[in-house]
Design a protein around this motif. Structure first.
Motif, PDB file in Angstrom:
ATOM      1  N   TYR A   1      -8.245  27.216 -10.732  1.00  0.00           N
ATOM      2  CA  TYR A   1      -7.886  27.335  -9.311  1.00  0.00           C
ATOM      3  C   TYR A   1      -8.051  28.798  -8.910  1.00  0.00           C
ATOM      4  O   TYR A   1      -7.941  29.698  -9.739  1.00  0.00           O
ATOM      5  N   PRO A   2      -8.337  29.071  -7.635  1.00  0.00           N
ATOM      6  CA  PRO A   2      -8.627  30.451  -7.215  1.00  0.00           C
ATOM      7  C   PRO A   2      -7.373  31.305  -7.127  1.00  0.00           C
ATOM      8  O   PRO A   2      -6.303  30.836  -6.729  1.00  0.00           O
ATOM      9  N   MET A   3      -7.519  32.583  -7.498  1.00  0.00           N
ATOM     10  CA  MET A   3      -6.411  33.534  -7.381  1.00  0.00           C
ATOM     11  C   MET A   3      -6.797  34.805  -6.640  1.00  0.00           C
ATOM     12  O   MET A   3      -5.985  35.378  -5.933  1.00  0.00           O
ATOM     13  N   LEU A   4      -8.032  35.260  -6.822  1.00  0.00           N
ATOM     14  CA  LEU A   4      -8.450  36.452  -6.088  1.00  0.00           C
ATOM     15  C   LEU A   4      -8.398  36.196  -4.586  1.00  0.00           C
ATOM     16  O   LEU A   4      -8.763  35.118  -4.122  1.00  0.00           O
ATOM     17  N   SER A   5      -7.960  37.196  -3.839  1.00  0.00           N
ATOM     18  CA  SER A   5      -7.805  37.061  -2.393  1.00  0.00           C
ATOM     19  C   SER A   5      -9.030  37.608  -1.677  1.00  0.00           C
ATOM     20  O   SER A   5      -9.540  38.668  -2.033  1.00  0.00           O
ATOM     21  N   GLY A   6      -9.460  36.904  -0.659  1.00  0.00           N
ATOM     22  CA  GLY A   6     -10.583  37.358   0.145  1.00  0.00           C
ATOM     23  C   GLY A   6     -10.129  37.941   1.472  1.00  0.00           C
ATOM     24  O   GLY A   6      -8.933  38.114   1.731  1.00  0.00           O
ATOM     25  N   SER A   7     -11.094  38.207   2.337  1.00  0.00           N
ATOM     26  CA  SER A   7     -10.791  38.841   3.618  1.00  0.00           C
ATOM     27  C   SER A   7      -9.929  37.958   4.507  1.00  0.00           C
ATOM     28  O   SER A   7      -9.067  38.457   5.247  1.00  0.00           O
ATOM     29  N   ALA A   8     -10.146  36.648   4.473  1.00  0.00           N
ATOM     30  CA  ALA A   8      -9.322  35.753   5.297  1.00  0.00           C
ATOM     31  C   ALA A   8      -7.866  35.810   4.851  1.00  0.00           C
ATOM     32  O   ALA A   8      -6.947  35.828   5.682  1.00  0.00           O
ATOM     33  N   ASP A   9      -7.648  35.848   3.531  1.00  0.00           N
ATOM     34  CA  ASP A   9      -6.278  35.972   3.016  1.00  0.00           C
ATOM     35  C   ASP A   9      -5.646  37.265   3.506  1.00  0.00           C
ATOM     36  O   ASP A   9      -4.491  37.289   3.941  1.00  0.00           O
ATOM     37  N   GLY A  10      -6.417  38.362   3.413  1.00  0.00           N
ATOM     38  CA  GLY A  10      -5.906  39.642   3.880  1.00  0.00           C
ATOM     39  C   GLY A  10      -5.593  39.626   5.358  1.00  0.00           C
ATOM     40  O   GLY A  10      -4.571  40.176   5.798  1.00  0.00           O
ATOM     41  N   ALA A  11      -6.449  38.976   6.142  1.00  0.00           N
ATOM     42  CA  ALA A  11      -6.266  38.935   7.594  1.00  0.00           C
ATOM     43  C   ALA A  11      -5.031  38.133   7.980  1.00  0.00           C
ATOM     44  O   ALA A  11      -4.264  38.545   8.859  1.00  0.00           O
ATOM     45  N   TYR A  12      -4.830  36.989   7.355  1.00  0.00           N
ATOM     46  CA  TYR A  12      -3.665  36.166   7.704  1.00  0.00           C
ATOM     47  C   TYR A  12      -2.354  36.849   7.314  1.00  0.00           C
ATOM     48  O   TYR A  12      -1.348  36.734   8.016  1.00  0.00           O
ATOM     49  N   ALA A  13      -2.364  37.578   6.206  1.00  0.00           N
ATOM     50  CA  ALA A  13      -1.155  38.298   5.796  1.00  0.00           C
ATOM     51  C   ALA A  13      -0.819  39.415   6.786  1.00  0.00           C
ATOM     52  O   ALA A  13       0.337  39.585   7.192  1.00  0.00           O
ATOM     53  N   VAL A  14      -1.849  40.175   7.190  1.00  0.00           N
ATOM     54  CA  VAL A  14      -1.625  41.266   8.151  1.00  0.00           C
ATOM     55  C   VAL A  14      -1.228  40.717   9.514  1.00  0.00           C
ATOM     56  O   VAL A  14      -0.301  41.227  10.162  1.00  0.00           O
ATOM     57  N   ALA A  15      -1.917  39.676   9.967  1.00  0.00           N
ATOM     58  CA  ALA A  15      -1.609  39.114  11.283  1.00  0.00           C
ATOM     59  C   ALA A  15      -0.192  38.566  11.335  1.00  0.00           C
ATOM     60  O   ALA A  15       0.492  38.684  12.363  1.00  0.00           O
ATOM     61  N   THR A  16       0.280  37.984  10.226  1.00  0.00           N
ATOM     62  CA  THR A  16       1.662  37.518  10.186  1.00  0.00           C
ATOM     63  C   THR A  16       2.620  38.693  10.312  1.00  0.00           C
ATOM     64  O   THR A  16       3.605  38.635  11.062  1.00  0.00           O
ATOM     65  N   GLY A  17       2.324  39.780   9.588  1.00  0.00           N
ATOM     66  CA  GLY A  17       3.167  40.966   9.680  1.00  0.00           C
ATOM     67  C   GLY A  17       3.175  41.575  11.067  1.00  0.00           C
ATOM     68  O   GLY A  17       4.214  42.030  11.561  1.00  0.00           O
ATOM     69  N   GLU A  18       2.014  41.605  11.717  1.00  0.00           N
ATOM     70  CA  GLU A  18       1.967  42.134  13.086  1.00  0.00           C
ATOM     71  C   GLU A  18       2.717  41.220  14.045  1.00  0.00           C
ATOM     72  O   GLU A  18       3.424  41.687  14.950  1.00  0.00           O
ATOM     73  N   ALA A  19       2.557  39.911  13.848  1.00  0.00           N
ATOM     74  CA  ALA A  19       3.284  38.967  14.698  1.00  0.00           C
ATOM     75  C   ALA A  19       4.790  39.165  14.571  1.00  0.00           C
ATOM     76  O   ALA A  19       5.529  39.010  15.551  1.00  0.00           O
ATOM     77  N   VAL A  20       5.247  39.530  13.371  1.00  0.00           N
ATOM     78  CA  VAL A  20       6.680  39.764  13.153  1.00  0.00           C
ATOM     79  C   VAL A  20       7.169  40.910  14.031  1.00  0.00           C
ATOM     80  O   VAL A  20       8.108  40.764  14.820  1.00  0.00           O
ATOM     81  N   TRP A  21       6.552  42.091  13.908  1.00  0.00           N
ATOM     82  CA  TRP A  21       7.095  43.228  14.654  1.00  0.00           C
ATOM     83  C   TRP A  21       6.836  43.099  16.153  1.00  0.00           C
ATOM     84  O   TRP A  21       7.662  43.536  16.971  1.00  0.00           O
ATOM     85  N   ARG A  22       5.733  42.447  16.531  1.00  0.00           N
ATOM     86  CA  ARG A  22       5.497  42.232  17.962  1.00  0.00           C
ATOM     87  C   ARG A  22       6.500  41.228  18.540  1.00  0.00           C
ATOM     88  O   ARG A  22       6.965  41.385  19.685  1.00  0.00           O
TER      89      ARG A  22
END
Length: 432
Positions: free
Chosen positions: A387-408
């Motif tokens: 099963y996959p474990m390495l994270s790609g750009s989409a994984d990175g984007a969703y993690a950051v966008a969730t964090g931005e959504a939190v503070w916004r």
């Protein structure tokens, strides 16, 4: 032989990437360039690793020249968070692969730009989310894949950062949202990625409350309202609870950076200070969050994080249609002034008896996650894993966008949709 250029000669870059290249993986991987805004970092690197004495050095404006002269295959990005996107985009323009530290960027808009650039490039972005590789976290993923708890419907995750580690963020550049994205991105993106990976779902909508309770000028333990103090010279440190907890009058522990420790000359890096006052008025980011996230597969997350807690660790519960998983971790045991139990995984089938699972641990940073991640980066994904474990750009984007959504959400008092931040069409909701 695969060649690597390092952008951001940080302690992380040296310990996590450079050292393995020079030792375990030296037969097939080698560094060919160092790039940093501070020449002193190049000097420190070459003092620690004499094998790099002849590596060419570049500044932030020399990226194109670096690529032309050294012809790397991969660019490693381990610089200050707000610089990640620029280096990633440059590398993709040249068709190069990228290994980047988390967070991939500090804004959802920069993540969107990276996603678009990657589509037009031969290069591929990998985000080094090492916490996936912690053996406990890996076993939880396997249990979910095995169907132990059925379809995941809710997650409760409460994270605690102790007074030593938590205060360290407010002594450094991390305390400025323009540099780090705030701690809901710099730190919590780790946690959001874990939940995304465990559940196999993507976040859709976020609502959050947050506050600055401990740090900044209104901090209840602030000895006086003054800017510009530094731990090493402060005349009020004897009445500062955060200083007194971790330092004596002759051993100034608190002025050491939590990530660079006693790295030679690190305190003299340009524009870098690890002992700024945690009560300065420029501190505007939050240190406390309570968050709700809705996912595209129907799961819901209840998440909280506290950046000034009596101990470091987390409590996790994952509920599914067929059962429940629980675990609790106490981290940095040398800083916890009471005995703690071994971390195990408790499995509660919906109809049956509780099972306690003991997971074999591995040496290395982040609970043994770092060495396993490095193997996947330099050797390719483990073919036995399945099963996959390495994270790609989409994984990175969703993690950051969730964090931005939190503070916004905290600032704007409304729920934020991830598609709104990333500028993408939302995926269709699954039929029930």
């Amino acid at each position: 032989m695969k060649k690597y250029a390092i952008c951001g000669v940080s302690n992380r870059a040296m310990g996590m990437f450079l050292k393995p290249m020079l030792t375990t993986f030296r037969g097939n991987h080698k560094p060919v360039a160092l790039l940093d805004s501070d020449p002193l970092r190049h000097r420190v690197c070459k003092q620690l690793y004499p094998e790099c004495a002849d590596l060419p050095e570049y500044g932030p404006d020399d990226f194109d020249r670096m690529v032309e002269e050294t012809k790397p295959d991969v660019v490693i990005v381990a610089s200050r968070d707000d610089t990640h996107a620029g280096y990633i985009l440059k590398a993709l323009e040249h068709g190069l692969d990228v290994f980047t530290e988390k967070p991939m960027a500090t804004t959802a808009e920069d993540c969107r730009r990276i996603l678009e650039a990657e589509k037009a490039s031969k290069g591929k972005v990998t985000v080094t989310f090492n916490y996936r590789y912690n053996p406990i976290h890996t076993r939880i993923k396997e249990m979910i894949l095995e169907g132990k708890i059925g379809r995941v419907i809710s997650v409760d995750l409460n994270w605690y950062i102790d007074t030593y580690h938590g205060a360290s963020y407010f002594k450094r550049w991390n305390r400025m949202r323009e540099f780090s994205g705030g701690l809901s991105i710099h730190k919590s993106s780790h946690h959001f990625d874990l939940v995304n990976w465990w559940t196999g779902q993507r976040p859709v909508e976020v609502f959050a409350y947050g506050a600055l309770n401990f740090f900044g000028p209104e901090g209840e333990l602030n000895p006086s309202r003054r800017d510009g103090r530094h731990c090493t010279t402060c005349d009020e440190r004897s009445v500062c609870a955060y200083y007194r907890r971790w330092a004596t009058r002759t051993d100034d522990v608190s002025a050491k950076d939590d990530h660079i420790g006693a790295l030679p000359l690190a305190g003299k890096y340009t524009g870098y200070s690890p002992d700024m006052c945690i009560y300065d008025s420029e501190i505007k980011i939050e240190d406390t969050y309570a968050v709700t996230v809705r996912y595209d597969g129907g799961a819901m997350l209840s998440y909280s994080v506290l950046f000034s807690a009596p101990f470091e660790g987390y409590r996790l519960a994952i509920n599914g249609t067929k059962g429940r998983i629980e675990t609790q971790e106490y981290h940095e045991l040398s800083r916890i002034p009471f005995p703690v139990p071994e971390q195990t995984i408790d499995y509660f089938p919906m109809f049956g008896s509780k099972e306690t699972i003991h997971v074999e641990r591995r040496p290395g940073g982040h609970g043994g996650g770092d060495p396993a991640l490095i193997e996947d980066l330099f050797l390719g994904p483990d073919p036995v894993r399945g099963y996959p474990m390495l994270s790609g750009s989409a994984d990175g984007a969703y993690a950051v966008a969730t964090g931005e959504a939190v503070w916004r959400s905290v600032k704007e008092g409304r729920p934020l949709r991830i598609a709104e931040l990333l500028g993408i069409m939302p995926e269709p909701q699954p039929q029930r």
